[in-house]
Design a protein around this motif. Sequence first.
Motif, mmCIF file in Angstrom:
data_model
loop_
_atom_site.group_PDB
_atom_site.id
_atom_site.type_symbol
_atom_site.label_atom_id
_atom_site.label_comp_id
_atom_site.label_asym_id
_atom_site.label_seq_id
_atom_site.Cartn_x
_atom_site.Cartn_y
_atom_site.Cartn_z
ATOM 1 N N PHE A 43 0.821 -1.214 0.000
ATOM 2 C CA PHE A 43 0.000 0.000 0.000
ATOM 3 C C PHE A 43 0.859 1.271 0.000
ATOM 4 C CE2 PHE A 43 -2.361 3.200 2.562
ATOM 5 C CZ PHE A 43 -3.357 3.472 1.649
ATOM 6 N N ILE A 44 1.942 1.256 0.743
ATOM 7 C CA ILE A 44 2.752 2.464 0.902
ATOM 8 C C ILE A 44 3.687 2.688 -0.287
ATOM 9 C CG2 ILE A 44 4.515 3.551 2.337
ATOM 10 C CD1 ILE A 44 3.270 2.095 4.735
ATOM 11 N N GLN A 45 4.279 1.617 -0.790
ATOM 12 C CA GLN A 45 5.285 1.762 -1.845
ATOM 13 C C GLN A 45 4.661 2.191 -3.174
ATOM 14 O OE1 GLN A 45 8.616 1.594 -2.181
ATOM 15 N NE2 GLN A 45 8.833 1.451 0.032
ATOM 16 N N PRO A 46 5.251 3.189 -3.856
ATOM 17 C CA PRO A 46 4.729 3.621 -5.166
ATOM 18 C C PRO A 46 5.302 2.840 -6.340
ATOM 19 C CG PRO A 46 6.418 5.125 -4.435
ATOM 20 C CD PRO A 46 6.286 4.103 -3.346
ATOM 21 N N GLN A 47 5.945 1.726 -6.067
ATOM 22 C CA GLN A 47 6.594 0.953 -7.126
ATOM 23 C C GLN A 47 5.622 -0.056 -7.743
ATOM 24 O OE1 GLN A 47 9.623 1.332 -8.323
ATOM 25 N NE2 GLN A 47 10.702 2.573 -6.826
ATOM 26 N N TRP A 48 4.525 0.427 -8.305
ATOM 27 C CA TRP A 48 3.575 -0.448 -8.989
ATOM 28 C C TRP A 48 3.906 -0.527 -10.474
ATOM 29 C CZ3 TRP A 48 -1.645 -2.349 -7.400
ATOM 30 C CH2 TRP A 48 -1.734 -2.511 -6.011
ATOM 31 N N ILE A 49 4.091 0.592 -11.109
ATOM 32 C CA ILE A 49 4.564 0.641 -12.495
ATOM 33 C C ILE A 49 5.648 1.708 -12.566
ATOM 34 C CG2 ILE A 49 2.398 -0.168 -13.496
ATOM 35 C CD1 ILE A 49 1.746 2.755 -14.194
ATOM 36 N N GLY A 50 6.516 1.596 -13.564
ATOM 37 C CA GLY A 50 7.603 2.567 -13.674
ATOM 38 C C GLY A 50 8.272 2.523 -15.026
ATOM 39 N N ASP A 51 9.209 3.431 -15.211
ATOM 40 C CA ASP A 51 9.900 3.584 -16.492
ATOM 41 C C ASP A 51 10.824 2.416 -16.769
ATOM 42 O OD1 ASP A 51 12.535 4.100 -15.189
ATOM 43 O OD2 ASP A 51 11.557 5.944 -14.548
ATOM 44 N N THR A 52 11.165 2.253 -18.027
ATOM 45 C CA THR A 52 12.137 1.268 -18.503
ATOM 46 C C THR A 52 13.144 1.980 -19.400
ATOM 47 O OG1 THR A 52 10.766 0.682 -20.408
ATOM 48 C CG2 THR A 52 10.425 -0.591 -18.388
ATOM 49 N N LEU A 53 14.035 1.218 -20.001
ATOM 50 C CA LEU A 53 15.018 1.809 -20.908
ATOM 51 C C LEU A 53 14.376 2.351 -22.170
ATOM 52 C CD1 LEU A 53 17.865 -0.874 -20.603
ATOM 53 C CD2 LEU A 53 17.729 1.367 -19.474
ATOM 54 N N GLU A 54 13.214 1.830 -22.555
ATOM 55 C CA GLU A 54 12.538 2.274 -23.769
ATOM 56 C C GLU A 54 11.537 3.400 -23.518
ATOM 57 O OE1 GLU A 54 12.670 -0.890 -22.793
ATOM 58 O OE2 GLU A 54 14.211 -1.652 -24.179
ATOM 59 N N SER A 55 11.174 3.657 -22.276
ATOM 60 C CA SER A 55 10.147 4.661 -21.987
ATOM 61 C C SER A 55 10.702 6.071 -22.211
ATOM 62 C CB SER A 55 9.666 4.510 -20.541
ATOM 63 O OG SER A 55 10.739 4.661 -19.632
ATOM 64 N N PRO A 56 9.867 6.987 -22.721
ATOM 65 C CA PRO A 56 10.324 8.356 -22.987
ATOM 66 C C PRO A 56 10.522 9.189 -21.730
ATOM 67 C CG PRO A 56 7.988 8.160 -23.484
ATOM 68 C CD PRO A 56 8.463 6.793 -23.145
ATOM 69 N N GLY A 57 9.829 8.840 -20.638
ATOM 70 C CA GLY A 57 9.940 9.615 -19.410
ATOM 71 C C GLY A 57 10.575 8.826 -18.287
ATOM 72 N N PHE A 58 10.703 9.494 -17.156
ATOM 73 C CA PHE A 58 11.303 8.872 -15.981
ATOM 74 C C PHE A 58 10.337 9.036 -14.797
ATOM 75 C CE2 PHE A 58 14.779 10.284 -18.671
ATOM 76 C CZ PHE A 58 15.579 9.152 -18.732
ATOM 77 N N GLY A 59 10.239 7.978 -14.009
ATOM 78 C CA GLY A 59 9.397 8.025 -12.835
ATOM 79 C C GLY A 59 8.689 6.699 -12.600
ATOM 80 N N TYR A 60 7.914 6.650 -11.542
ATOM 81 C CA TYR A 60 7.130 5.461 -11.232
ATOM 82 C C TYR A 60 5.874 5.901 -10.509
ATOM 83 C CZ TYR A 60 10.228 6.058 -7.173
ATOM 84 O OH TYR A 60 10.961 6.583 -6.139
ATOM 85 N N VAL A 61 4.861 5.026 -10.539
ATOM 86 C CA VAL A 61 3.534 5.355 -10.037
ATOM 87 C C VAL A 61 3.058 4.227 -9.139
ATOM 88 C CG1 VAL A 61 1.162 5.963 -10.649
ATOM 89 C CG2 VAL A 61 3.050 6.620 -12.162
ATOM 90 N N GLY A 62 2.422 4.611 -8.020
ATOM 91 C CA GLY A 62 1.833 3.637 -7.108
ATOM 92 C C GLY A 62 0.323 3.751 -7.101
ATOM 93 N N VAL A 63 -0.293 3.359 -5.996
ATOM 94 C CA VAL A 63 -1.747 3.417 -5.928
ATOM 95 C C VAL A 63 -2.233 4.843 -5.713
ATOM 96 C CG1 VAL A 63 -2.022 1.039 -5.158
ATOM 97 C CG2 VAL A 63 -1.658 2.834 -3.473
ATOM 98 N N TYR A 64 -1.501 5.637 -4.981
ATOM 99 C CA TYR A 64 -1.904 7.021 -4.743
ATOM 100 C C TYR A 64 -0.777 8.024 -5.012
ATOM 101 C CZ TYR A 64 0.474 6.231 -0.250
ATOM 102 O OH TYR A 64 1.391 5.907 0.715
ATOM 103 N N ALA A 65 0.458 7.567 -5.057
ATOM 104 C CA ALA A 65 1.595 8.467 -5.242
ATOM 105 C C ALA A 65 2.210 8.270 -6.620
ATOM 106 C CB ALA A 65 2.642 8.229 -4.162
ATOM 107 N N HIS A 66 2.730 9.353 -7.187
ATOM 108 C CA HIS A 66 3.493 9.311 -8.441
ATOM 109 C C HIS A 66 4.764 10.120 -8.229
ATOM 110 C CE1 HIS A 66 0.582 12.617 -8.462
ATOM 111 N NE2 HIS A 66 1.444 13.324 -9.197
ATOM 112 N N CYS A 67 5.882 9.550 -8.655
ATOM 113 C CA CYS A 67 7.195 10.099 -8.332
ATOM 114 C C CYS A 67 7.967 10.402 -9.616
ATOM 115 C CB CYS A 67 7.992 9.124 -7.475
ATOM 116 S SG CYS A 67 7.131 8.593 -5.968
#
Length: 268
Positions: A43-67
Amino acid sequence: MNPTYNPETAKIYYFRYMREYRAVAVLWGLLSIIWCILNLVTFIQPQWIGDTLESPGFGYVGVYAHCYPNDALSKYTCSGSFVDFDTILNDSFRATTFFVGVSALLMLITVAALLLFFCFKKTAVFIFCGILQLISAIFMFLACVIYPSGWNDPEVIKICGSSADEYRLGECGIRWAYILAILGILDAAILAILAFFLASKRAKLDIYSTTGTVTKSELNGYSGETMSKRSMPIQPVVTVPDNQDERYSEYSQPSRKARLAGNQGFAL
């Protein structure tokens, strides 16, 4: 006598399975505590989805937080809070936050309910905990299904590319927290089934103790496998001699004088 309620049969059944039953119950309690901790981390960790080497942006998104990376601070800064739903990106993520949060809360209640084993009937406590764990598994399942419907958010597209859409991740990848949440569905469901199983087994064991076939004193007196008593009181054994007229000395040996007197009387 009915062999089902035979006292000796009941004792053998009771002591054969009681040790295994307690071991499984302790294991269930430990796994419940472990999954409660992992559920909170999910619930706390925002590491649900995130960038890869092919993604145009940088960051990761959780259930309520985006970094996003902060070059000035040389670290990721996160936005969004589960306390304020207006800071969450979209309705799908808000629903996910609600379901995952309630799932974590139910597991916290389950762990707290383990203390009820000391003051309530164990069968009822197992059933209560099993119901909470089953609802927790259902809520986590709903969260994992609803979460991908919010991948069409502009903030997600900024990280994952224009190909990102509902249930399409684009150029991003699934992170460990989402995988842990999916595994948690199966884990919580297994714990719920195990709790119901322990409740049914406990109900059967209570039948033997309430019907008088196995008492609590017998449970404390007998060991599980050897069926030998640990603390059996030693009762003195009194032996009565065959010849009541025969007198004994202080050393518990027949008196010679008594024997001689008896022989002389017989001779006369």
